[in-house]
Structures are given as structure tokens and as C-alpha cells.
Design a protein around this motif. Structure first.
Motif, short mmCIF file in Angstrom:
data_model
loop_
_atom_site.label_atom_id
_atom_site.label_comp_id
_atom_site.label_asym_id
_atom_site.label_seq_id
_atom_site.Cartn_x
_atom_site.Cartn_y
_atom_site.Cartn_z
N MET A 94 -26.63 -9.40 70.91
CA MET A 94 -25.93 -8.54 69.96
C MET A 94 -26.68 -7.21 69.85
SD MET A 94 -24.73 -9.43 66.07
CE MET A 94 -23.79 -10.84 66.68
N ASP A 95 -25.94 -6.10 69.77
CA ASP A 95 -26.56 -4.78 69.75
C ASP A 95 -27.10 -4.45 68.35
OD1 ASP A 95 -24.44 -2.84 68.29
OD2 ASP A 95 -23.37 -4.35 69.47
N THR A 96 -27.87 -3.36 68.28
CA THR A 96 -28.55 -2.98 67.04
C THR A 96 -27.56 -2.65 65.92
OG1 THR A 96 -30.38 -2.12 68.34
CG2 THR A 96 -30.26 -1.42 66.05
N LEU A 97 -26.49 -1.94 66.25
CA LEU A 97 -25.50 -1.57 65.24
C LEU A 97 -24.82 -2.82 64.67
CD1 LEU A 97 -23.97 0.57 63.67
CD2 LEU A 97 -22.41 0.80 65.62
N ALA A 98 -24.47 -3.75 65.52
CA ALA A 98 -23.84 -4.99 65.06
C ALA A 98 -24.79 -5.77 64.14
CB ALA A 98 -23.44 -5.86 66.25
N GLU A 99 -26.06 -5.80 64.50
CA GLU A 99 -27.03 -6.48 63.65
C GLU A 99 -27.12 -5.83 62.28
OE1 GLU A 99 -30.56 -6.31 65.98
OE2 GLU A 99 -30.04 -8.05 67.23
N VAL A 130 -24.72 -4.13 60.77
CA VAL A 130 -23.48 -4.45 60.04
C VAL A 130 -23.60 -5.83 59.40
CG1 VAL A 130 -21.03 -5.03 60.34
CG2 VAL A 130 -21.97 -2.97 61.42
N LEU A 131 -24.07 -6.81 60.16
CA LEU A 131 -24.19 -8.17 59.64
C LEU A 131 -25.26 -8.27 58.55
CD1 LEU A 131 -23.88 -10.22 62.94
CD2 LEU A 131 -22.19 -10.01 61.12
N ALA A 132 -26.24 -7.39 58.60
CA ALA A 132 -27.30 -7.39 57.59
C ALA A 132 -26.87 -6.66 56.32
CB ALA A 132 -28.56 -6.78 58.16
N GLY A 133 -25.68 -6.05 56.33
CA GLY A 133 -25.21 -5.32 55.16
C GLY A 133 -25.88 -3.98 54.97
N ALA A 134 -26.26 -3.33 56.06
CA ALA A 134 -26.94 -2.04 55.98
C ALA A 134 -26.06 -1.02 55.28
CB ALA A 134 -27.30 -1.55 57.38
N PRO A 135 -26.66 -0.06 54.56
CA PRO A 135 -25.88 0.97 53.86
C PRO A 135 -25.22 1.92 54.86
CG PRO A 135 -28.22 1.43 53.70
CD PRO A 135 -28.11 0.06 54.31
N PRO A 136 -24.21 2.66 54.40
CA PRO A 136 -23.46 3.55 55.31
C PRO A 136 -24.32 4.56 56.04
CG PRO A 136 -22.24 3.26 53.26
CD PRO A 136 -23.56 2.59 53.06
N VAL A 174 -15.97 -0.08 59.10
CA VAL A 174 -15.93 1.21 59.79
C VAL A 174 -17.36 1.65 60.09
CG1 VAL A 174 -15.29 3.64 59.59
CG2 VAL A 174 -13.76 1.88 58.69
N VAL A 175 -17.62 1.99 61.37
CA VAL A 175 -18.97 2.43 61.75
C VAL A 175 -18.99 3.85 62.31
CG1 VAL A 175 -19.91 0.12 62.09
CG2 VAL A 175 -18.75 1.27 63.99
N ARG A 176 -17.84 4.43 62.61
CA ARG A 176 -17.75 5.83 63.02
C ARG A 176 -16.39 6.37 62.59
NH1 ARG A 176 -22.26 5.13 63.88
NH2 ARG A 176 -23.62 5.89 65.56
N VAL A 177 -16.37 7.65 62.25
CA VAL A 177 -15.09 8.30 61.94
C VAL A 177 -15.00 9.58 62.74
CG1 VAL A 177 -14.92 7.32 59.62
CG2 VAL A 177 -16.05 9.51 59.93
N GLY A 178 -13.80 9.88 63.24
CA GLY A 178 -13.58 11.12 63.97
C GLY A 178 -13.60 12.32 63.04
N VAL A 195 -17.76 5.75 56.88
CA VAL A 195 -18.60 4.68 57.43
C VAL A 195 -18.96 3.70 56.30
CG1 VAL A 195 -20.85 4.15 58.45
CG2 VAL A 195 -19.50 6.07 59.31
N GLY A 196 -18.85 2.43 56.61
CA GLY A 196 -19.16 1.39 55.63
C GLY A 196 -17.95 0.78 54.96
N ASP A 197 -16.77 1.41 55.09
CA ASP A 197 -15.57 0.86 54.46
C ASP A 197 -15.19 -0.48 55.10
OD1 ASP A 197 -15.29 2.97 52.72
OD2 ASP A 197 -13.81 4.03 53.95
N HIS A 198 -14.76 -1.42 54.26
CA HIS A 198 -14.25 -2.71 54.72
C HIS A 198 -12.73 -2.60 54.87
CE1 HIS A 198 -17.86 -5.35 53.29
NE2 HIS A 198 -18.25 -4.26 53.91
N VAL A 199 -12.25 -2.87 56.06
CA VAL A 199 -10.84 -2.59 56.36
C VAL A 199 -10.17 -3.74 57.11
CG1 VAL A 199 -11.23 -0.09 56.44
CG2 VAL A 199 -11.42 -1.43 58.56
#
Length: 448
Positions: free
Chosen positions: A1-6, A8-14, A122-126, A134-138
Motif C-alpha cells: 500500500m502506498d504512503t497516501l493510502a496509509e 488516508v487509513l490513519a485518518g490524517a488531516p487534510p 477526496v485526496v486531490r482537487v482540480g 481534500v479530506g471530504d468523505h464522499v
């Protein structure tokens, strides 16, 4: 699993999620264009053979898009069609879309990531995205709409360039990440788990448009609604909506096991079509009329009148019977066609009795938000039964292909276990955990 996914699962702030680079590739359930002819001449198009799970490249992000880290997804019959390359290979649709040029050209690849449901973070926005961060649950709606098409501004589903995401586009939801337009996003109900939330947008939104919204049958209190396949993904939500709206739900199923499920779920009238000698449905218009007579007699014996609405996503096997059985001035609302697209019916029963046929497809964004609101209020609950890990997407697809499931079949993507994602435990307790999970006891594993 990549760093960003980890993270997200850890509940990191936006702000931390925004700092971590997107991975160059990600794990996804996908099809390969080179396999498109693999089932030619074969009777059994076993989707386990065509579905692959492995790394695919991360696409570039368009200004009106977001990247969602997908915690869970679910199986819809359109993914079964994709994996069977039937009625045509969806690589044809993706290539046609890519001919628009610009960012659409990204979609024409030798692989297609499929899946038309997803819930995640959401982890990136255009640069052109305004209402999401970033951080929104959708949750993700499958309606992939062209907002520069004038037709879409009256009703997004009327735009001629509208598409089904993850079916007629690439970068679908059965993956660790997905790229979607901001116009597809719906807030995740905070009392639902990731897998529950990932099982509602396509089927519940579609059922809402078909039955409730201004673009469908516009069911009113007291209406009798005939629901084919009433324990399926669409049918299970339709029963809830009819009951909630003061209508009378008449559910048609194919077995005593499914009839018992409807009894437990409170369906008003339950009909096992095998008891009426309807078998797998009508082969000719004459068969459809005969089955309509049998079905009509049964409904009148129970309720004293004919149905106002027929909710039909089964297609060839049932459509002619739907046209026959609804009352004078009644409505047949149809989407999909899991038993075939070529429908036959006796037109006399349509025109001489002033009936209507309404075609319906997915749901516009307002309809999706209205549907999500019903989940937040507790008026609607998930119909999730089986849950598979992403690596077993082929097995999950095969379950749906062979109609061995009921309700919705979920897929865990980044979520390592079930039960994660609830951020409003009070609402979950108020609505009732037993009610929210009542369909889980119908999982195929529970019947082994």
C-alpha cells in the motif's frame, strides 16, 4: 500500500493528505482490450477469466475533477456486461469518448478500470473545483455529465454526451483510487460504513428517479407498484421507496428463499413467479399477455385492483407482461435490461388503454442528493449482503452474473476490514444497527 493510502487509513488531516504525492500507479480491477474476443463462440462468458486485478498508471487530473481514495465499491450488472464484452466491448465506448480530445483522450488505454459505485476520501482537487476539498468523505454518482452541454442544464441526464462512469469511461470505482468529475460527488451519510455507502448511489439513485422524481413515474400515496426482481439491487431499494411513499409494494421474485426475504422486509404483496408458471419469462408477445393475465388475477385477488406502476429493469423476459398488467392509464418505467434489450409486447394494450412507457437512466445530481438525504434521515437503509476484497472482484462479479446473490454485493478497496467509516455513531444507533444491517443475513455465505 502506498504512503497516501496509509495516511488516508490513519485518518490524517487534510493538509497532510494534500502534501503527500499521488502514487504513480494504483491497484485496480480492470479489463484488457486484448481480451475482447476471448469469449467468441463460448456459451459461458465466465467473467472471472476476463477480470484482472493489478497495478495501472495514475491518470492526469483535469481541472473539473477530483481524485478519490476509494475505501469501498460495489458490483453492478453493467460491470458484468463490461467483463463479458457484451453486447459490445466497452472499449468501443471509451474510444468514442476519447475522440473528443483534450482530457477525454486519457480514457483510451489498453485497459479499462471498471466499477460504477464508490465511497471514499477526496485526496486531490482540480483547479476548477469549488465546492469540495481534500479530506471530504464522499460517494460517487455514476452520472458522468458534460456541464457545457445545453441539454444537461434542463436535466443532466438529457445531455447527449452523458455517460455511465466506470462503464462508458475509464478510471472506475473498483480500485484503490478513482478520478471523477466534481459534479459526480455526493456527501457520504456519516452513519454508514464505507461498504454500505458504496452500495447505494447507482441503484438507489436510479430507483429514486424511476419512481419518485419528476422524471419518472411520480408515484403518489396509495399507488400500487409492481416491482420485478424485488430482492435485487434496484428492486430492494424500490420496495423501500414505495413503502416510504405510502404506496403498495407488489414484489415479484423467482424463489421461495427470495419470497421469505420480502416477507421479512415488509413487502405488501409477494409473488413467486414460478408458482404462476411464468418460468424465466415471456418469449413472445402472446406469452407476455398470458403471463400478464395470470399476474393480474393474482394481484386483483390480493388488492382488488390492477397496479398503477410497473418497475421493470429485467427487460426482455418481463417487459411485455409489464405493459399488459398495469391498469388503464398506468405507467411502465424501465431501465437496464438484464435478460436482453430486444423487448416484444402487444401494442394494443399500450395504445388502447392509454398507458405510458418511461425510459429512465441513472439519476441527475439533484436526484442523487435527494436520495442521499433519505439515507441520512434513516428513511432508506442499505441492502448490502455479500462483501469481497478487491482481489476477489472476479468472484463477486460471477456471483452477480449467475444471479446467485440478493441485494448488493460490496467490494472492499482500500478499507482493510468491514465496519469502518462511521463518523456519526449516534445517528447509527438512532436509526438502528440491526435495521441498517438487516440484509447482511441474506449473504450467500450465510446460506452455505
Amino acid at each position: 500500500m502506498d504512503t497516501l493510502a496509509e495516511a488516508v487509513l490513519a485518518g490524517a488531516p487534510p493538509d497532510e493528505l494534500a502534501r503527500i504525492p499521488l502514487p504513480s500507479s494504483y491497484l485496480a480491477a480492470h479489463l484488457r482490450e486484448e481480451d475482447a474476443g476471448m469469449f467468441d463462440g463460448e456459451a459461458d462468458r465466465d467473467v472471472r477469466r476476463s477480470m484482472h486485478v493489478g497495478p495501472v498508471p495514475m491518470p492526469a487530473l483535469a481541472p473539473d475533477e477530483v481524485v478519490v481514495a476509494v475505501l469501498a465499491s460495489s458490483i453492478n450488472y453493467n460491470t458484468v456486461w463490461s467483463a463479458m464484452f457484451e453486447p459490445i466491448s466497452t472499449f468501443t465506448a471509451v474510444r468514442r469518448f476519447a475522440r473528443q480530445g483534450g482530457y477525454a483522450a486519457r480514457h483510451d488505454l489498453p485497459h479499462q478500470v471498471v466499477g460504477s459505485d464508490a465511497a471514499g476520501v477526496v485526496v486531490r482537487v482540480g483547479d476548477g473545483v469549488r465546492h469540495w476539498t481534500v479530506g471530504d468523505h464522499v460517494m460517487v454518482s455514476p452520472a458522468y455529465v458534460d456541464d457545457q452541454d445545453p441539454g444537461s442544464h434542463a436535466d443532466a441526464m438529457m445531455g447527449p454526451e452523458g455517460r455511465a462512469w466506470g462503464y462508458e469511461t475509464n478510471f472506475g470505482g473498483l480500485a484503490h483510487y478513482t478520478v471523477v468529475r466534481a459534479s459526480q460527488l455526493v456527501p457520504k451519510p456519516p452513519h454508514l460504513t464505507w461498504e454500505e455507502a458504496a452500495s447505494v448511489t447507482l441503484c438507489a439513485g436510479t430507483a429514486y428517479r424511476m419512481l419518485i422524481g419528476a422524471n419518472g413515474a411520480r408515484m403518489k400515496q396509495g399507488d400500487i407498484a409492481l416491482i420485478w426482481g424485488a430482492t435485487g439491487g434496484l428492486g430492494g431499494f424500490a420496495v423501500q421507496m414505495v413503502k416510504n411513499g405510502g404506496g403498495v409494494a407488489v414484489g415479484v421474485v423467482s424463489s421461495e428463499h427470495k419470497a421469505q426475504i420480502l416477507r421479512e422486509q415488509g413487502c405488501d404483496v409477494i409473488i413467486n413467479r414460478s408458482e404462476l408458471g411464468m418460468g424465466e419469462g415471456a418469449d413472445t408477445p402472446a406469452d407476455a399477455v398470458e403471463y400478464g393475465k395470470r399476474l393480474g388475477r393474482r394481484i386483483r385477488a390480493e388488492l382488488g385492483e390492477d397496479p398503477h406502476i410497473a418497475f421493470d429493469y429485467v427487460g426482455r423476459a418481463t417487459f411485455g407482461t409489464s405493459v399488459h398488467v398495469v391498469r388503464r392509464g398506468g405507467t411502465v418505467v424501465t431501465c437496464g435490461s438484464s435478460t436482453g434489450y430486444q423487448h416484444q409486447y402487444d401494442n394494443r394494450y399500450l395504445w388502447m388503454n392509454l398507458k405510458r412507457v418511461i425510459g429512465s437512466h441513472i439519476a441527475n445530481l439533484q436526484e442523487q442528493w435527494d436520495t442521499a438525504r433519505l439515507f441520512r434521515q434513516g428513511g432508506l437503509v442499505p441492502i448490502l449482503t455479500d462483501v469481497h476484497p478487491l482481489e476477489q472482484t472476479g468472484e463477486a462479479l460471477r456471483l452477480v452474473q449467475n444471479n446467485r446473490h440478493v441485494g448488493k454485493v460490496g467490494v472492499l478497496c482500500l478499507a482493510p476490514t468491514e465496519g469502518l467509516g462511521v463518523t456519526d455513531t449516534e445517528a447509527r444507533e438512532r436509526i438502528g444497527v440491526d435495521r441498517l444491517t438487516s440484509w447482511r443475513r441474506y449473504a450467500t455465505t450465510a446460506r452455505v
